[in-house]
Scaffold this active site. Structure first.
Site, PDB file in Angstrom:
ATOM      1  N   HIS A   1     -13.614   4.437  17.539  1.00 25.90           N
ATOM      2  CA  HIS A   1     -13.707   5.735  18.218  1.00 25.90           C
ATOM      3  C   HIS A   1     -14.917   6.510  17.708  1.00 25.90           C
ATOM      4  O   HIS A   1     -15.725   7.042  18.491  1.00 25.90           O
ATOM      5  CB  HIS A   1     -12.445   6.568  17.951  1.00 25.90           C
TER       6      HIS A   1
ATOM      7  N   HIS B   1      -9.826   0.594  14.171  1.00 20.36           N
ATOM      8  CA  HIS B   1      -9.507   1.304  15.418  1.00 20.36           C
ATOM      9  C   HIS B   1     -10.152   2.685  15.422  1.00 20.36           C
ATOM     10  O   HIS B   1     -10.839   3.072  16.374  1.00 20.36           O
ATOM     11  CB  HIS B   1      -7.984   1.413  15.539  1.00 20.36           C
ATOM     12  N   GLU B   2      -9.930   3.439  14.333  1.00 22.93           N
ATOM     13  CA  GLU B   2     -10.488   4.789  14.267  1.00 22.93           C
ATOM     14  C   GLU B   2     -12.009   4.751  14.132  1.00 22.93           C
ATOM     15  O   GLU B   2     -12.723   5.608  14.667  1.00 22.93           O
ATOM     16  CB  GLU B   2      -9.869   5.554  13.096  1.00 22.93           C
TER      17      GLU B   2
END
Length: 266
Positions: A62, A58-59
Site C-alpha cells: 500500500h 501487505h502494508e
C-alpha cells in the site's frame, strides 16, 4: 521522482522485520528437518512468523504504491521500513490477525497505513493503492502453493508440506476478504474512487464497522460454509487438497493433538 524526496533512512529495512524474517527461516528449517521435539511448535512458529511477514508486505505494498502515486509522507511515517510497529493501528494490523489465525485459522485482513489521499491524483492510482495490499496476499499464496501446482513435492517433508498448505489457506482467505467491496476493506477502496460523492459520503460512517460486519456474517453457518467452499475450491485448483489444509491446521494448533490421519504421509 517521488522516491528522490524520501530520505535513505526512511527506506531502510527495520531490524524488527529482519528479526521476524529470521524467526520464519529458523522455524521453517526446524519444521523441514524435524529438529524440534514438538513438530507442531516449529510449524506454529513458522506459520505465525510467515503470516506476520505477509502482513508487513501487505502494508508495505500500500505504502510503496502510494509513494509512487504522489504521497511522499509515507517515508517519514516509517511505512517503507516494513516495521509493523510503525502502523497506525498495530493492534488491528498485527495482533488481531495473529489471534484470529490462532483461534480460528482464518486470514483476517488487517489495517492500516494512513495514506494522504489528497496528495494523489487520478482514480486509477487510488484504486491501485487499495488493490496493492491484497494482491500481495495473492502473490504470497502463489509462492506457498508453487510446490503443489508445479508437482514438486518429492522430498518435501510431510510437516513442512502441511505448514505450506495452511499458510496458503491464510493467504487465500485474506485476499478474498480484503477484496470484498465492504467499507473499511481494500475492496471498497478499489471501487470508492468511481462512486459518486453523494454515495461516498453516505457510506463513509460505515467504514469503521465494515470488518466487524464481515466477521459477524462469517458466524452465520450458511455464509461461513459458502466462504470456505470458495477457499477450498481455489486451493484445490492450485493442487492443495482438503487433507493438506486440515492437517496443517491441526499441526499448527499442536496443543490440541494431531489427528491420526495426519500421521501418515500423503
Amino acid at each position: 521522482m517521488t522516491t528522490a524526496t524520501v530520505r535513505p533512512g526512511d527506506r531502510r529495512i527495520s531490524p524488527v522485520f529482519l528479526g521476524i524474517l529470521a524467526v520464519t527461516v529458523v522455524a521453517g528449517w526446524a519444521a523441514w528437518t524435524g529438529f524440534a521435539r514438538l513438530p507442531g511448535m516449529a510449524v506454529f512458529l513458522f506459520v505465525t512468523a510467515a503470516w506476520i511477514v505477509s502482513l508487513c508486505l501487505h502494508e508495505y505494498a500500500h505504502a510503496r504504491t502510494a509513494l509512487h502515486s504522489g504521497d511522499i509522507s509515507v517515508g517519514a511515517k516509517g511505512y517503507l521500513t516494513l516495521n509493523p510497529l510503525k502502523y497506525t493501528h498495530a493492534l488491528l494490523s498485527i495482533v488481531l490477525p495473529v489471534l484470529f489465525v490462532i483461534m480460528g485459522g482464518i486470514g483476517l485482513p488487517g489495517g492500516a497505513v494512513f495514506i494522504e489521499r489528497g496528495r494523489i491524483r487520478g482514480r486509477w492510482r487510488h484504486s491501485l493503492i487499495s488493490a496493492a495490499g491484497p494482491l500481495t496476499n495473492v502473490l504470497f499464496a502463489a509462492v506457498c502453493t508453487a510446490p503443489f501446482w508445479l508437482d514438486a513435492l518429492d522430498g518435501v517433508p510431510r510437516d513442512f508440506r502441511y505448514a505450506l498448505a495452511f499458510l496458503a489457506l491464510l493467504q487465500v482467505t485474506a485476499a478474498i476478504l480484503n477484496f470484498l467491496p465492504v467499507p473499511g476493506l481494500d475492496g471498497y477502496g478499489v471501487v470508492e474512487p468511481w462512486l459518486s460523492h453523494r454515495i461516498r459520503r453516505q457510506v463513509e460512517p460505515l467504514a469503521p464497522f465494515g470488518l466487524l460486519l464481515v466477521f459477524a456474517l462469517l458466524w452465520i453457518p450458511a455464509l461461513n460454509g459458502a466462504f470456505f467452499d470458495l477457499v477450498d475450491a481455489v486451493l484445490r485448483s492450485l493442487g492443495i487438497g482438503d487433507l493438506d489444509t486440515y492437517c496443517g491446521h491441526r499441526l499448527y494448533r499442536f496443543w490440541l493433538g494431531t489427528n491420526e490421519y495426519c500421521s501418515v504421509s500423503p
